[in-house]
Design an enzyme around this catalytic site. Structure first.
Site, short mmCIF file in Angstrom:
data_model
loop_
_atom_site.label_atom_id
_atom_site.label_comp_id
_atom_site.label_asym_id
_atom_site.label_seq_id
_atom_site.Cartn_x
_atom_site.Cartn_y
_atom_site.Cartn_z
N HIS A 378 0.80 -1.23 0.00
CA HIS A 378 0.00 0.00 0.00
C HIS A 378 0.83 1.27 0.00
O HIS A 378 0.27 2.35 0.18
CB HIS A 378 -0.92 0.05 1.22
CG HIS A 378 -2.01 -0.96 1.20
ND1 HIS A 378 -3.27 -0.70 0.71
CD2 HIS A 378 -2.03 -2.25 1.62
CE1 HIS A 378 -4.03 -1.78 0.83
NE2 HIS A 378 -3.30 -2.73 1.38
N LYS A 569 -8.22 14.19 4.52
CA LYS A 569 -7.35 13.02 4.50
C LYS A 569 -6.31 13.23 5.59
O LYS A 569 -6.24 14.32 6.17
CB LYS A 569 -6.66 12.86 3.14
CG LYS A 569 -6.03 14.17 2.60
CD LYS A 569 -5.35 13.98 1.25
CE LYS A 569 -6.29 13.95 0.09
NZ LYS A 569 -6.14 12.82 -0.79
N ARG A 570 -5.50 12.19 5.88
CA ARG A 570 -4.43 12.39 6.85
C ARG A 570 -3.56 13.57 6.43
O ARG A 570 -3.38 13.83 5.24
CB ARG A 570 -3.57 11.12 6.96
CG ARG A 570 -4.28 9.97 7.66
CD ARG A 570 -4.63 10.34 9.08
NE ARG A 570 -3.42 10.42 9.88
CZ ARG A 570 -3.09 9.56 10.84
NH1 ARG A 570 -3.89 8.56 11.13
NH2 ARG A 570 -1.98 9.70 11.51
N LYS A 575 0.96 14.74 0.80
CA LYS A 575 -0.40 15.03 0.34
C LYS A 575 -0.59 16.53 0.08
O LYS A 575 -1.57 16.95 -0.51
CB LYS A 575 -1.42 14.53 1.38
CG LYS A 575 -1.40 12.99 1.54
CD LYS A 575 -2.39 12.55 2.60
CE LYS A 575 -2.29 11.07 2.96
NZ LYS A 575 -3.00 10.19 2.02
N THR A 677 -8.50 6.74 -1.92
CA THR A 677 -9.86 6.22 -2.06
C THR A 677 -10.86 7.36 -1.81
O THR A 677 -11.98 7.31 -2.31
CB THR A 677 -10.13 5.07 -1.07
OG1 THR A 677 -9.58 5.43 0.20
CG2 THR A 677 -9.51 3.78 -1.54
N LYS A 681 -14.59 8.60 -3.56
CA LYS A 681 -15.82 8.95 -2.82
C LYS A 681 -16.33 10.32 -3.26
O LYS A 681 -17.53 10.53 -3.43
CB LYS A 681 -15.57 8.92 -1.31
CG LYS A 681 -15.23 7.52 -0.80
CD LYS A 681 -14.61 7.53 0.59
CE LYS A 681 -13.89 6.22 0.85
NZ LYS A 681 -12.96 6.27 1.99
C1 NBG Z 1 -2.50 3.79 1.93
C2 NBG Z 1 -2.12 4.68 0.75
C3 NBG Z 1 -3.34 5.17 -0.01
C4 NBG Z 1 -4.21 3.98 -0.37
C5 NBG Z 1 -4.53 3.18 0.88
C6 NBG Z 1 -5.35 1.95 0.56
C7 NBG Z 1 -1.02 3.06 3.76
C8 NBG Z 1 0.22 2.36 4.12
N1 NBG Z 1 -1.29 3.20 2.46
O1 NBG Z 1 -2.94 5.84 -1.17
O2 NBG Z 1 -1.35 5.77 1.20
O3 NBG Z 1 -5.40 4.42 -0.97
O4 NBG Z 1 -3.34 2.74 1.49
O5 NBG Z 1 -4.74 1.17 -0.38
O6 NBG Z 1 -1.76 3.47 4.62
#
Ligand code: NBG
Length: 847
Positions: A378, A569-570, A575, A677, A681
């Site tokens: 991920h 988002k975080r 980002k 994701t 949304k």
């Molecule tokens: C996160 C990514 C996102 C991705 C999500 C789900 C982690 C390690 N990765 O870009 O930063 O959408 O995983 O796949 O949290």
């Protein structure tokens, strides 16, 4: 009374007739009565003294009762001899509140709304009372939750395994513009959705040493003599699919001491010592680790990972052996997915269980293991790749380390044959990092032990092969594949945006809810002016709701007719929330210099948590709130710009925010966001995207059409190119007057009451390092934002673009993602669950 009497009569006359009882009946009157019954018998309250939370609990139990038949039937069916199941191993499941979602999936929202109304209450208020389980950090945990919803909706036998953290992700308060972290006490008033299963507890070893011995048949074996043993107790939550009978299980483990009270020590007067083991064991599952912080040395985290993996594998083996005489066919009946490297130690643990406990020879055990596992990566961020110091790993999990050495030796032998005399390949592929201090590299273990490795968007999967997993790709290209992420339309549309759901359903029926491609049909209405006007009306109403919420929450009055420009988002430098802020200040400067500038009013909305130890991310929050304080209160602007930071962004808040957005900010540095994701949304709810060619943005743009997407910024190869020539961010500052004006305004303390130090670390970082290339992308971003403003002025054009975004989102349903996992990785088939009609014969009253 009437209904009851009739059904009783019917059942006496014909015991096989379907009758409704208080625990399964779905009509309004039965539901209403069941809620009051639960209020009395479970909460122990009369309506007159019950709190809103009591009513919520009573309703939750009412709904849970209606899940139980489906759930138990599903569990029973999944146990059958020839049914292959998916086990989704994840350290995080960010499921969000259950009540609303279960009403949608059970298809009883209307009845329950009516029943609650007839009791003099409001369903939405009860839904809002639920404390969400924050058992995840962000996208990765939320993806796991969307996948559980889709697995059930597609009737795939599955179980999610994870950790029941006592404290999930912290609650975020904003004080004086800064983030303050508060412990999340999600369990304090009880959790009606889970059922503890102490009878299925398992034991987990830690520490100690190993010992070789020869068994009765003369075979060489190893046993692990642990220093201490922790008990894992499963807590099960049903995950019902949409309008099907499949309810899979989310099984979360809680740790406990085997013996929680040591009488010997108590008798010696050692009162703390008497509960030492209890405290020690329970600490294991106390708290979720926030991400975006260096993980090295966090021993408790490794303990958590091994704990839930060991519990889960033992659980799978136990259930497997109920119907099967051996584990020879384990890989034919289980597909285990490793959600990132957090559960990667499972590869070694399954080997341990097969070899040490079930006495398999190494080779057949390895075959089973490799066939069983799949690994999803991920992230490409090198700092997020997990590695554990060898010393900690060996001390905590001595037997696992021996097994990892054995896996590694055999693996490197194969590498040596394929790439003779290639020392650098050997050292990059080895599970053991021998560079300075020695480490166990979890991604390497996951790659070696899995038959499939996938990234989460096309670009990301390609980059994996080109960069961090390049040598693995050269060795076994056939293992590599891609599954682009998706989101569940049930939570992210039907539940969160009922108005748009209704409008769409009026036009094209409701099949799109579990066949998202059907949204395509909306394209035929894009030229229909009255449809576009209804579309705008819906968005307007949703924005009004959010405006009210904003005012109540943070006291800022925003104009619902302004462009809602949202980034939730975080908080992370990659980002680039601060790039968004540079645009806000640019507009501010332009309006100050030219009050007649013709741009649509904008409301900038931010939300997101920063990891508690991440200095720069916390400063970025302070930057946003500081800029907001000045802009929101500047009378010259006449409310044309507003900046809002919504505290405590979580699933619940996401459900409010996505439907109300006009513009979705997906502005990460190209090559850094694996997928995203939230981007899906937003677009599903009719927002247009401004974004870079990063993660799933690439595929979203492909689907919705370049003309319906605001693109800007360097591409991944261009980013690499800029960096390879020695990037000099200061050059952009020197040559771009407007950018200079923006950065200088921050530096001089304009947004920080004259305090020049407060925000300077951000400016310095951009001028002298700028690892995420904000300054390089600045002008392109500003230009693209101008196009956004122009487009928004033409509301008819904007509505067309918005409708087309929604119509073309079919690909991004998590149903599609899960179908791909089933076909290409897990090789599992749906199994439909048959429900017996309720009657006195099978009412469960007889044994
Ligand atoms: C996160 C990514 C996102 C991705 C999500 C789900 C982690 C390690 N990765 O870009 O930063 O959408 O995983 O796949 O949290």
């Amino acid at each position: 009374m009437g209904i009851d009497h009739l059904s009783l009569m019917a059942s006496i006359l014909n015991p096989n007739v379907t009758i409704e009882d208080d625990r399964t009946g779905l009509d309004i009157e039965t539901i209403r009565r069941a809620v009051l019954d639960n209020l009395f018998y479970i909460q122990g309250k009369f309506p007159a003294i019950a709190t809103k939370h009591d009513f919520y609990m009573a309703l939750a139990y009412t709904v849970r009762d209606r899940l139980l038949q489906r759930w138990l039937n599903s569990v029973q069916t999944n146990l059958k001899k020839d049914v292959k199941s998916v086990a989704y191993l994840s350290a995080e499941f960010l499921v969000g509140p259950h009540l609303g979602n279960n009403l949608i999936n059970l298809d009883i929202y209307q009845q329950v709304e009516q029943a609650i109304k007839e009791s003099g209450l409001n369903l939405q208020e009860l839904i809002d009372t639920e404390e969400e389980p924050g058992l995840g950090n962000g996208g990765l945990g939320r993806l796991a939750a969307c996948y559980l919803d889709s697995l059930s909706s597609l009737e795939i036998p599955a179980i999610g395994y994870g950790i029941r953290y006592e404290f999930g992700i912290f609650d975020q308060h904003i004080q004086d513009g800064w983030q303050v972290e508060i412990t999340d006490k999600w369990l304090q008033y009880g959790n009606p959705w889970e059922i503890a299963r102490p009878e299925s507890s398992v034991m987990v070893n830690f520490g100690g040493r190993t010992e070789a011995y020869t068994d009765d048949h003369g075979a060489f074996r190893v046993r692990w003599i642990p220093e201490y043993v922790v008990k894992g107790i499963p807590y099960d939550t049903p995950i019902l699919g949409y309008k099907v009978n499949t309810a899979n299980t989310l099984r979360l483990w809680r740790s406990e001491a085997c013996e929680s009270f040591n009488f010997e020590r108590f008798n010696q007067g050692d009162y703390y010592g008497a509960v030492d083991s209890k405290v020690h064991s329970e600490n294991l599952c106390k708290v979720l680790y926030p991400n975006d912080e260096p993980i090295q040395g966090k021993e408790l985290r490794l303990q958590q990972q091994y704990f839930f993996v060991c519990c889960s594998l033992q659980d799978m083996i136990r259930t497997h052996l109920i119907e099967n005489s051996s584990l020879d066919n384990f890989d034919q009946l289980w597909a285990i997915q490793l959600n990132d490297t957090h559960p990667a130690v499972a590869v070694a643990e399954l080997m341990r269980l097969l070899v040490d406990v079930h006495h398999y020879e190494w080779e057949p055990a390895w075959q089973i293991t490799e066939n069983t596992f799949g690994y999803t990566n991920h992230t490409l961020l090198p700092e997020a790749l997990e590695k554990w110091p060898l010393s900690i790993f060996g001390r905590l999990l001595p037997r696992l380390l021996e097994i990892i050495y054995e896996i590694n030796n055999r693996f490197l032998e194969r590498v040596r044959i394929k790439f003779p005399d290639n020392g650098s390949k050997m050292s990059s592929l080895s599970i053991i990092d021998e560079s300075d201090d020695k480490y166990v590299r979890m991604a390497n273990l996951a790659c070696i032990g899995s038959h499939r490795i996938n990234g989460v968007a096309q670009l990301h999967s390609e980059l994996l092969k080109e960069t961090i997993l390049h040598d693995f790709y050269a060795l076994f290209p056939e293992k590599f594949t891609n599954v682009t992420n998706g989101v569940t339309p049930r939570r992210w549309m039907v539940l969160s945006n009922p108005r748009l759901t209704e409008l769409i359903t009026q036009k094209i029926g409701n099949r799109w809810i579990n066949h998202l491609d059907e949204l395509k049909q909306l394209e035929q209405f894009v030229d229909d002016a009255s449809f576009r006007s209804q579309w705008r009306q819906v968005k307007q109403e949703v924005k009004q709701d959010l405006a009210k919420y904003i005012e109540k929450k943070v006291g800022i009055v925003v104009n619902p007719a302004s462009l809602f420009d949202v980034q939730v988002k975080r908080i992370h430098e990659y980002k680039r929330q601060h790039l968004n802020v540079l645009h806000i200040i640019t507009l501010y400067n332009r309006l100050k210099h030219n009050p007649n500038l013709d741009i649509p009013p904008r409301t900038f909305i931010f939300g997101g948590k920063a990891a508690p130890g991440y200095f720069m991310a916390k400063r970025i929050i302070k930057l946003i709130t500081s800029v907001g304080d000045v802009i929101n209160n500047d009378p010259d602007l006449k409310d044309r710009l507003k900046v809002v930071f919504l505290p405590d962004y979580n699933v619940t808040l996401g459900q409010r925010v996505y439907p109300a957005a006009d513009l979705s900010e997906q502005i990460s540095t190209a090559g850094k966001e694996a997928s995203g994701t939230g981007n899906m949304k937003f677009s599903l709810n009719g927002a247009l995207t401004i974004g870079t060619l990063d993660g799933a943005n690439v595929e979203i743009r492909e689907e919705v059409g370049a003309e319906n997407f605001f693109l800007f910024g360097l591409t991944t190869p261009q980013v690499a190119e800029v960096k390879s020539h020695g990037y000099y961010p200061r050059g952009h500052y020197d040559s771009n007057e407007e950018l200079r004006g923006v950065l200088d305004l921050i530096s001089c303390g304009f947004f920080s009451r004259g305090n020049r130090e407060l925000l300077q670390p951000i400016v310095d970082n951009l001028l002298y390092d700028d690892p995420y290339l904000l300054l390089a992308d600045y002008q392109s971003y500003i230009n693209s934002q101008e196009e956004v403003s122009e487009a928004y002025k033409d509301q008819e054009r904007w509505s067309r673009m918005s409708i087309l975004n929604v119509a073309r989102m079919g690909k991004f349903s998590s149903d599609r993602s899960i179908q791909e996992y089933c076909d290409n990785i897990w090789k599992v088939q749906p199994v439909s669950i048959k429900l017996q009609a309720y009657n006195q014969e099978n009412a469960g009253l007889k044994v």
